[in-house]
Every structure is written in structure tokens, then in C-alpha cells.
Write an enzyme that holds these catalytic residues in place. Structure first.
Site, PDB file in Angstrom:
ATOM      1  N   ASP A  75       1.190 -16.013   9.225  1.00 54.75           N
ATOM      2  CA  ASP A  75       1.073 -17.077  10.216  1.00 54.75           C
ATOM      3  C   ASP A  75      -0.373 -17.201  10.687  1.00 54.75           C
ATOM      4  O   ASP A  75      -1.061 -16.195  10.899  1.00 54.75           O
ATOM      5  CB  ASP A  75       1.992 -16.742  11.398  1.00 54.75           C
ATOM      6  CG  ASP A  75       2.045 -17.843  12.434  1.00 54.75           C
ATOM      7  OD1 ASP A  75       2.468 -18.965  12.083  1.00 54.75           O
ATOM      8  OD2 ASP A  75       1.670 -17.593  13.593  1.00 54.75           O
ATOM      9  N   GLU A  84      -0.441  -1.650  -4.355  1.00 56.30           N
ATOM     10  CA  GLU A  84       0.058  -0.292  -4.531  1.00 56.30           C
ATOM     11  C   GLU A  84       1.560  -0.265  -4.799  1.00 56.30           C
ATOM     12  O   GLU A  84       2.087   0.741  -5.273  1.00 56.30           O
ATOM     13  CB  GLU A  84      -0.242   0.544  -3.280  1.00 56.30           C
ATOM     14  CG  GLU A  84      -1.712   0.733  -2.970  1.00 56.30           C
ATOM     15  CD  GLU A  84      -1.908   1.440  -1.632  1.00 56.30           C
ATOM     16  OE1 GLU A  84      -0.910   1.982  -1.091  1.00 56.30           O
ATOM     17  OE2 GLU A  84      -3.051   1.460  -1.136  1.00 56.30           O
TER      18      GLU A  84
END
Length: 556
Positions: free
Chosen positions: A230, A274
Site C-alpha cells: 500500500d 530466500e
């Protein structure tokens, strides 16, 4: 397994009835159809009038039938709900209004079992004023570590009675509020680009950066497939918080688009990388020009950034937006991301038939010139076929697949958007596109929940547009979306290449995407269709004629 479905425009369309999440191609986000769920308005599981996570889970089969690839969930975190959950008090828990963490885990599991990924909304620009950090800041003195997490400043004027700068709030009024210190004296001011209950974080603070790394890991460890960020362009403010120069375009304001945001998102991208499974970052960024917005989706930053909304029913203008978007995003190796509507905009079944001057800040009882629904729906259906035919990813806002219009006649006392409240009703705000969905025409709250309760009043037209009235109806808007998403997948439109076709009137968009020809008549006169097989049409076509406000897909 496939399901054979007949429709008026396309006798046989094959829809995938079940897909395993492992079967989706790598980098799924480049071509995905992503469905935005606004939780408080999607489905109510407990009958309190507010949508919740169990309610969403109960309707997943409907989303699977629609054919989407992923769900974007607007905020469901612990919140006072001053701004529909975009004022977060605890980023690592579910608000009791929406359920529990166990409910979220169940929703995630059930979505994945149906081959649909889940993207969570993250709100890093600001927190709620009920966040423990902000409460600690109010209880601490100026210059403290607690206040350093937010943007507290001394005021201007003789006694600090003036705001530190001239920045406005997006919701009306100034972007600064002065606090009362513990001793009862007027104190510092804090920045809030939105409501006063949404204080902005200071992203130069290392503690803020580490806290959000922990928040991202919390949800990634639970299995979310990514985040829609956002206000992605506003986290970093210009050094010194200078006054805004109103002679310059708003995209050059000191509270947005600062270079420092890219360092944040490179760090986040490395964190997501990751994890297995192509987790994604999606930027809510409306920075212009598009070449500048594309900086958010360079190879080491975010994966998607929203494009311009399709606001004007104007073929040359839309062609320019499409060209500029594809050019800018292709230059950095990112997909174009088409967003026709969302929880902040007037619904497209109403918006496309109104001039901008009528709808700058929502619609209400005093809005004039709103055409009848049956006059406005054709453009919304045609826009759906345009959006879903373009190469890249496409977003569908909940209810657009039902052709829902903006609800303008919400009584003042029922409105809850902070824009309406902060402007004392001068701007109606966004409640009209957030009215709870109709699922069953003859049920309480039109099937939104088990009772008549609905946090915003639902209009009578919801009975006509309820999902059960449109399901398996050949010419319904729901069937149009299902057919378009199925054809988009089978004809690999998301991974295609756009080629404009010559020799068409200026009010007609005409292009080829792979083996599919797309024509949209945005003028007031019918035009002749070229010879060929019509695969899908947004409105009935007569022989070889393309009527106004109509889109068709043809076999090239």
C-alpha cells in the site's frame, strides 16, 4: 479434468475445473489473473454484517469456478477500522472482526488446494494511532527513541501553533496533527498523509526497517505468496520535509517518489527471494510518467506495479496508455499489470459513462447525471474484454464479474469512509464501491451472510445481479468473465505480444495478440467486423456488425 461450457458467443469453451498449485508455470505472476477480495464486503460467515475470513473460505469454490490464479486480500489485521483496516494496530495478527490466525491458515490452505495463490496487503507507510509504538511515542518526550519511529516535528509560528509544512492529507485537511504533551501543554506535531489516526512511520529509522522485515517473514513463513504494498511510493520523504511547491505536478511532491524507496524494496526483494515458490511484491504506485513508475519493477526490486486505471472511454487515449505501459515495463523486463478497478475507485459499470468532473471523489445522493444501469453496463463488459486480452497480468476487483454499479444512494449516517468524515460530507468517498456483495437473490443480505445485517446498505438492484441469478446464464456478466478468463488461458494471451491493426476508424481499438484479434468500438456508430470466427463478444453482435460500446475476440 475440464468442464465443457456452452455460451451464446462461444459454443464450446474449456474451463479448468481444478488445478494444482504445483502445475502453474514458474513466474506465474507475469500472466496471472488476480482477484481482489475486500474482506469486510466479500462474505460474512458469522452474521454480524461484516465480511470475514471464514466467509471468504466458504466462497472459494466460486472463485475457482471464475478461473483466477490468485487472490489479493485487503487488510485483515488487528485494527480500529478507522480506514477499513488500512490503519493497522498489529501487523502479525488477525482482527477479531475477521476471525483468527487459525482462520487465516485454513483460508490459505484451502486456496492453495484449489490452485489459487494468496497475496496479502501490507501497509508500511503508516500504522494506526492504536499501534503500541505510537502509544509509546505519545507517552514519551520529544527526542525519544519512541518518537523517532514516526515523523514528529516542532511546529512553526511563535508558539509552534502552525504545522511544520504545508502538506495536505489525502483525506482532506492538513497532514499534521498537534498532540498534547503529558504535562498538558501543546506539543509537537506528527505527520499523517491520510487520516489523523494513521501516523506515518519514519523510514530513515533502522528499527522501523527491521520491524517490517520481521513482519514480512511472519507471513511468508505461514505460506503467503506475496504482498501488495500500500502507498508504495510514499514511504520515504524528502530530507527536511520541505513545503510542497504547488506549481509542480503532484508526482514531484516531497512526500512521494523519493529515490530512497528503491533501497527498501531491494532489501525486501532479497528477503522474498530466500523463499521458494515465486513470492511476489506488487506496488501500489501511481507515479508518472510510466517510465518513472517502471523503476519500481526493475529486476532486483518489485515484480508488479499497477498501471493507470482506464478512466476515459476514448480509443486514442487508451491506445496511448497501453503503448506507454508496455513500452515502459518491457524496458525493465517486467510485465504490464492492468488494473481497471479497485476498492478506491468508482465501479467501472458506472465510472466509464461519467465525465471526470462528476466523480472526482465518489458519488452520492446529490450527484447528477448518472445514467441508468442498463446504459452503462455495456462499457464495463467491453472494458473487461480489453483488460483480459492484454499481455501481462490482470486484476479483477470483487463484484466486477457481476457487473455491479457504484452505489450512490447511501445515507450520510451510514457512510464510513474517512474522506467523507474529514471533508464534512463535501466528498462522498469510496463507500459506494465497497457495498457487500450479492450472492443469492432471495436470501437475507442477498446471501452476503446468514442474517439481514450489512455494514453498508445494499441496493434493491442487488437481487437482479446476485451471483445465483447469473450462474450458468449464457449472456450474464459472470459467464462473460468466466469465458474470457478461460480463453485468455487457453490462448496464452497473458504471455502474448500486442500488434496494432491498421485500417480501422479512430474510435475502434484493434489489435492482435497471438492468434486472437481484439476489436473494441468506443464510438457512437456501428462498424463492420472483418470476416472470421467470433470467439467472444461483450454484447450481442448482428451478423458482421460491431455495435458501439462492444468488444469482440476473434480467431486471427
Amino acid at each position: 479434468m475440464t468442464e465443457v461450457v456452452e455460451s451464446a458467443q462461444n459454443p464450446v469453451i474449456l474451463r479448468a475445473s481444478k488445478r494444482s498449485i504445483q502445475s502453474v508455470n514458474r513466474e506465474w505472476w507475469r500472466t496471472a489473473v488476480i482477484y481482489q477480495v475486500y474482506p469486510r464486503s466479500f462474505a460474512d460467515g458469522d452474521g454480524d454484517g461484516v465480511g470475514d475470513l471464514p466467509g471468504i473460505a466458504s466462497r472459494l469454490d466460486a472463485l475457482q469456478e471464475l478461473g483466477i490464479d490468485a487472490i489479493w486480500l485487503s487488510p485483515f489485521y488487528t485494527s480500529p477500522q478507522r480506514d477499513g483496516g488500512y490503519d493497522v494496530a498489529d501487523y502479525c495478527d488477525v482482527d477479531p472482526l475477521f476471525g483468527t490466525l487459525a482462520d487465516f491458515d485454513a483460508l490459505l490452505h484451502e486456496s492453495h488446494a484449489r490452485g489459487m495463490r494468496v497475496i496479502a496487503d501490507i501497509v508500511p507507510n503508516h500504522s494506526s494511532d492504536r499501534h503500541p509504538w505510537f502509544e509509546a511515542a505519545l507517552a514519551s518526550p520529544p527526542g525519544s527513541a519512541e518518537r523517532a519511529r514516526y515523523l514528529f516535528r516542532e511546529g512553526l509560528g511563535i508558539d509552534g501553533e502552525l504545522p511544520p509544512n504545508n502538506w495536505p492529507s489525502h483525506f482532506g485537511g492538513p497532514a499534521w496533527t498537534r498532540i498534547v504533551e503529558a504535562d498538558g501543554t501543546p506539543g509537537q506535531w506528527y505527520l499523517h498523509l491520510f487520516d489523523s489516526s494513521q501516523p506515518d512511520f519514519d523510514w530513515t529509522n533502522a528499527e522501523v526497517r527491521e520491524e517490517f522485515r520481521s513482519i514480512l517473514r511472519f507471513w511468508l513463513d505461514r505460506g503467503v505468496d506475496g504482498f501488495r504494498v500500500d502507498v508504495a511510493s510514499s514511504l520515504v520523504k524528502a530530507e527536511g520535509l520541505p513545503d510542497r511547491d504547488y506549481t509542480l505536478h503532484e508526482d514531484l511532491a516531497p512526500c512521494t517518489g523519493q529515490p530512497g524507496v528503491h533501497e527498501i524494496y531491494r532489501d525486501w526483494r532479497a528477503l522474498l527471494d530466500e523463499y521458494p515458490g515465486d513470492r511476489v511484491l506488487v506496488a501500489e504506485s501511481w507515479i508518472k510518467p510510466l517510465t518513472r513508475r517502471a523503476e519500481w519493477v526493475r529486476p532486483d526490486e518489485m515484480h508488479q506495479a499497477f498501471n493507470d486505471l482506464f478512466d476515459d472511454w476514448d480509443a486514442p487515449k487508451l491506445r496511448g496508455i497501453i503503448d506507454d505501459t508496455i513500452s515502459a515495463f518491457s524496458a525493465v523486463g517486467a510485465p504490464s499489470t492492468w488494473v481497471a478497478s479497485n476498492h478506491d475507485t468508482v465501479r467501472q459499470a458506472t465510472r466509464l459513462s461519467l465525465p471526470r468532473s462528476v466523480r472526482p471523489n465518489g458519488l452520492g445522493p446529490d450527484s447528477t447525471g448518472i445514467p441508468a444501469y442498463d446504459e452503462t453496463l455495456p462499457r464495463a463488459r467491453a472494458l473487461a474484454l480489453l483488460t483480459l486480452s492484454l499481455p501481462g497480468a490482470a486484476y479483477v476487483y470483487q463484484g466486477e464479474e457481476l457487473g455491479l454499479p457504484e452505489v450512490a444512494d447511501i445515507p450520510d449516517e451510514a457512510r464510513q469512509d474517512p474522506t467523507f468524515l474529514r471533508t464534512e460530507g463535501e466528498q462522498y468517498g469510496r463507500d459506494g464501491c465497497r457495498v457487500p456483495l450479492p450472492w443469492v437473490a432471495d436470501a437475507p443480505s442477498y446471501g452476503f451472510g446468514p442474517t439481514d445485517a450489512s455494514w453498508l446498505p445494499q441496493p434493491a438492484i442487488w437481487a437482479r445481479l446476485a451471483r445465483d441469478r447469473q450462474q450458468n446464464v449464457a449472456d450474464s456478466t459472470l459467464t462473460l468473465y468466466q469465458d474470457a478468463i478461460a480463453l485468455r488461458r487457453s490462448r496464452t494471451l497473458g504471455a502474448g505480444t500486442l500488434e496494432w491493426l491498421p485500417a480501422h476508424p479512430s474510435h475502434v481499438l484493434a489489435f492482435r495478440n497471438g492468434t486472437t484479434t481484439v476489436l473494441i468500438n468506443m464510438g457512437g456508430e456501428a462498424v463492420r467486423l472483418p470476416a472470421g470466427e467470433v470467439l467472444l463478444a461483450s454484447s450481442p453482435t448482428q451478423a458482421d456488425t460491431l455495435e458501439p460500446d462492444t468488444a469482440v475476440w476473434m480467431h486471427a
